[in-house]
Write an enzyme that holds these catalytic residues in place. Sequence first.
Site, PDB file in Angstrom:
ATOM      1  N   ASP A  46      23.801 -45.841 -34.264  1.00 37.82           N
ATOM      2  CA  ASP A  46      24.814 -44.884 -34.705  1.00 37.82           C
ATOM      3  C   ASP A  46      26.131 -45.609 -34.979  1.00 37.82           C
ATOM      4  OD1 ASP A  46      25.629 -41.803 -34.696  1.00 37.82           O
ATOM      5  OD2 ASP A  46      27.254 -42.939 -33.767  1.00 37.82           O
ATOM      6  N   TYR A  51      34.529 -46.862 -37.878  1.00 38.18           N
ATOM      7  CA  TYR A  51      34.366 -47.883 -36.826  1.00 38.18           C
ATOM      8  C   TYR A  51      34.607 -49.286 -37.387  1.00 38.18           C
ATOM      9  CZ  TYR A  51      31.823 -44.123 -34.315  1.00 38.18           C
ATOM     10  OH  TYR A  51      31.435 -42.947 -33.730  1.00 38.18           O
ATOM     11  N   LYS A  76      28.718 -42.132 -40.825  1.00 37.40           N
ATOM     12  CA  LYS A  76      29.512 -40.900 -40.938  1.00 37.40           C
ATOM     13  C   LYS A  76      30.639 -41.074 -41.941  1.00 37.40           C
ATOM     14  CE  LYS A  76      28.819 -40.605 -35.944  1.00 37.40           C
ATOM     15  NZ  LYS A  76      29.067 -41.949 -35.439  1.00 37.40           N
ATOM     16  N   HIS A 109      32.130 -36.594 -40.232  1.00 42.75           N
ATOM     17  CA  HIS A 109      32.529 -37.049 -38.890  1.00 42.75           C
ATOM     18  C   HIS A 109      33.269 -35.975 -38.086  1.00 42.75           C
ATOM     19  CE1 HIS A 109      33.423 -41.109 -36.745  1.00 42.75           C
ATOM     20  NE2 HIS A 109      33.328 -40.148 -35.859  1.00 42.75           N
TER      21      HIS A 109
HETATM   22  P1  NDP Z   1      29.632 -43.977 -23.793  1.00 42.67           P
HETATM   23  O1  NDP Z   1      29.705 -42.681 -23.092  1.00 42.67           O
HETATM   24  O2  NDP Z   1      28.353 -44.426 -24.386  1.00 42.67           O
HETATM   25  O3  NDP Z   1      30.181 -45.087 -22.773  1.00 42.67           O
HETATM   26  C1  NDP Z   1      30.390 -46.418 -23.130  1.00 42.67           C
HETATM   27  C2  NDP Z   1      31.103 -47.110 -21.971  1.00 42.67           C
HETATM   28  O4  NDP Z   1      30.261 -47.118 -20.808  1.00 42.67           O
HETATM   29  C3  NDP Z   1      31.446 -48.544 -22.257  1.00 42.67           C
HETATM   30  O5  NDP Z   1      32.667 -48.815 -21.602  1.00 42.67           O
HETATM   31  C4  NDP Z   1      30.321 -49.338 -21.608  1.00 42.67           C
HETATM   32  O6  NDP Z   1      30.777 -50.605 -21.200  1.00 42.67           O
HETATM   33  C5  NDP Z   1      29.998 -48.453 -20.420  1.00 42.67           C
HETATM   34  N1  NDP Z   1      28.570 -48.520 -20.057  1.00 42.67           N
HETATM   35  C6  NDP Z   1      27.514 -48.441 -20.892  1.00 42.67           C
HETATM   36  N2  NDP Z   1      26.359 -48.553 -20.213  1.00 42.67           N
HETATM   37  C7  NDP Z   1      26.693 -48.678 -18.904  1.00 42.67           C
HETATM   38  C8  NDP Z   1      25.937 -48.839 -17.727  1.00 42.67           C
HETATM   39  N3  NDP Z   1      24.599 -48.882 -17.765  1.00 42.67           N
HETATM   40  N4  NDP Z   1      26.601 -48.944 -16.553  1.00 42.67           N
HETATM   41  C9  NDP Z   1      27.976 -48.903 -16.520  1.00 42.67           C
HETATM   42  N5  NDP Z   1      28.741 -48.754 -17.603  1.00 42.67           N
HETATM   43  C10 NDP Z   1      28.100 -48.641 -18.797  1.00 42.67           C
HETATM   44  O7  NDP Z   1      30.835 -43.990 -24.874  1.00 42.67           O
HETATM   45  P2  NDP Z   1      31.019 -44.008 -26.440  1.00 42.67           P
HETATM   46  O8  NDP Z   1      32.302 -43.326 -26.660  1.00 42.67           O
HETATM   47  O9  NDP Z   1      30.860 -45.360 -26.992  1.00 42.67           O
HETATM   48  O10 NDP Z   1      29.880 -43.067 -27.025  1.00 42.67           O
HETATM   49  C11 NDP Z   1      28.600 -43.537 -27.434  1.00 42.67           C
HETATM   50  C12 NDP Z   1      28.468 -43.483 -28.931  1.00 42.67           C
HETATM   51  O11 NDP Z   1      28.695 -42.160 -29.419  1.00 42.67           O
HETATM   52  C13 NDP Z   1      29.529 -44.297 -29.679  1.00 42.67           C
HETATM   53  O12 NDP Z   1      29.317 -45.692 -29.589  1.00 42.67           O
HETATM   54  C14 NDP Z   1      29.409 -43.727 -31.060  1.00 42.67           C
HETATM   55  O13 NDP Z   1      28.266 -44.249 -31.706  1.00 42.67           O
HETATM   56  C15 NDP Z   1      29.239 -42.237 -30.740  1.00 42.67           C
HETATM   57  N6  NDP Z   1      30.547 -41.534 -30.776  1.00 42.67           N
HETATM   58  C16 NDP Z   1      30.726 -40.609 -31.774  1.00 42.67           C
HETATM   59  C17 NDP Z   1      31.894 -39.895 -31.883  1.00 42.67           C
HETATM   60  C18 NDP Z   1      32.036 -38.869 -32.944  1.00 42.67           C
HETATM   61  O14 NDP Z   1      33.150 -38.365 -33.141  1.00 42.67           O
HETATM   62  N7  NDP Z   1      30.986 -38.509 -33.645  1.00 42.67           N
HETATM   63  C19 NDP Z   1      33.036 -40.131 -30.964  1.00 42.67           C
HETATM   64  C20 NDP Z   1      32.747 -41.110 -29.925  1.00 42.67           C
HETATM   65  C21 NDP Z   1      31.539 -41.763 -29.846  1.00 42.67           C
HETATM   66  P3  NDP Z   1      30.406 -52.006 -21.939  1.00 42.67           P
HETATM   67  O15 NDP Z   1      30.289 -51.754 -23.406  1.00 42.67           O
HETATM   68  O16 NDP Z   1      31.578 -52.870 -21.582  1.00 42.67           O
HETATM   69  O17 NDP Z   1      29.125 -52.479 -21.321  1.00 42.67           O
END
Ligand code: NDP
Length: 274
Positions: A46, A51, A76, A109
């Site tokens: 995704d 981004y 998006k 988006h």
């Molecule tokens: P998430 O809820 O997926 O959380 C990501 C965070 O959690 C990062 O800091 C990561 O750290 C940490 N993390 C991931 N796995 C673990 C684990 N197993 N244990 C502990 N910490 C963990 O956040 P996102 O906001 O990135 O959402 C996911 C996806 O949703 C986005 O990447 C995007 O593709 C989509 N999205 C879409 C939006 C929209 O408006 N349509 C808005 C926001 C997101 P690290 O990377 O340092 O490991």
Amino acid sequence: MTAIPNVTLNNGVVMPQLGFGVFQVPDEETTAAVASALEAGYRSIDTAAIYGNERGVGKALAASGLPREDLFITTKLWNDDQGKDKALAAFDASLDKLGLDYVDLYLIHWPAPARDLYVETYGVLEKILASGRARAVGVSNFRVPDLRRLQQHTGVTPAVNQIELHPALQQHELRAFHAEHGIATEAWSPLAQGAVLQDGPIVEIAGSHGVSPAQVVVRWHLQSGTIVIPKSVTPERIRQNLDVFGFELSDTEMTAVAGLDRGLRTGPNPDTLN
Ligand code: NDP
């Protein structure tokens, strides 16, 4: 590894229920992160024009050597490109950066209500769908009235609405509307960007299954029937978030997680983001 379950979208297209998100990953780091994800077994990625990492995603896809039909790629359309004059060119630019002939899912988006262009924009997505350059089209961050308006003025029900959804923001009204109208619910920030990983019941459930809090949350989404796209740039976490098929949450545990709903947004509110 157990196979990732699929969801069949309302036009028959099959989408993995668990995928990989790349929000806030710089383009130059995205290739390595997506390569790690593909190596671990993810096939759904995704991204979004805003981004700034579609090129990085595309490089990892090309280098993987995986057949295109085994991949499920979502991108998006950004708010500035809404409207019939800009949307098609923005879609072409995304395809070009991704190095693909088609995407599997193309989303508006945000509704961006002050612009009042999403109905017109969705008409462009319908044309893209008809051209075969997106296998499915949908929306993100749409509210119930936005979805009703699309129903009244457009011909194709969105395949997906991708919304902020996690244990602290459970979106019951939207999910019920989706279920009633054949729209798949996709959860963004499924881990609440980490904000729910210290919640007592989640930590406790994780301990009793010998898994991590993040694995409990991913499992909760899967058992709730939502599509989930956790993000990580850490290879061990990337693997961990996919390793969720060796345990199951009981009804009591599902109820305990359901009790954590508290209206917590980690991202923007669709009422005001334009
Ligand atoms: P998430 O809820 O997926 O959380 C990501 C965070 O959690 C990062 O800091 C990561 O750290 C940490 N993390 C991931 N796995 C673990 C684990 N197993 N244990 C502990 N910490 C963990 O956040 P996102 O906001 O990135 O959402 C996911 C996806 O949703 C986005 O990447 C995007 O593709 C989509 N999205 C879409 C939006 C929209 O408006 N349509 C808005 C926001 C997101 P690290 O990377 O340092 O490991």
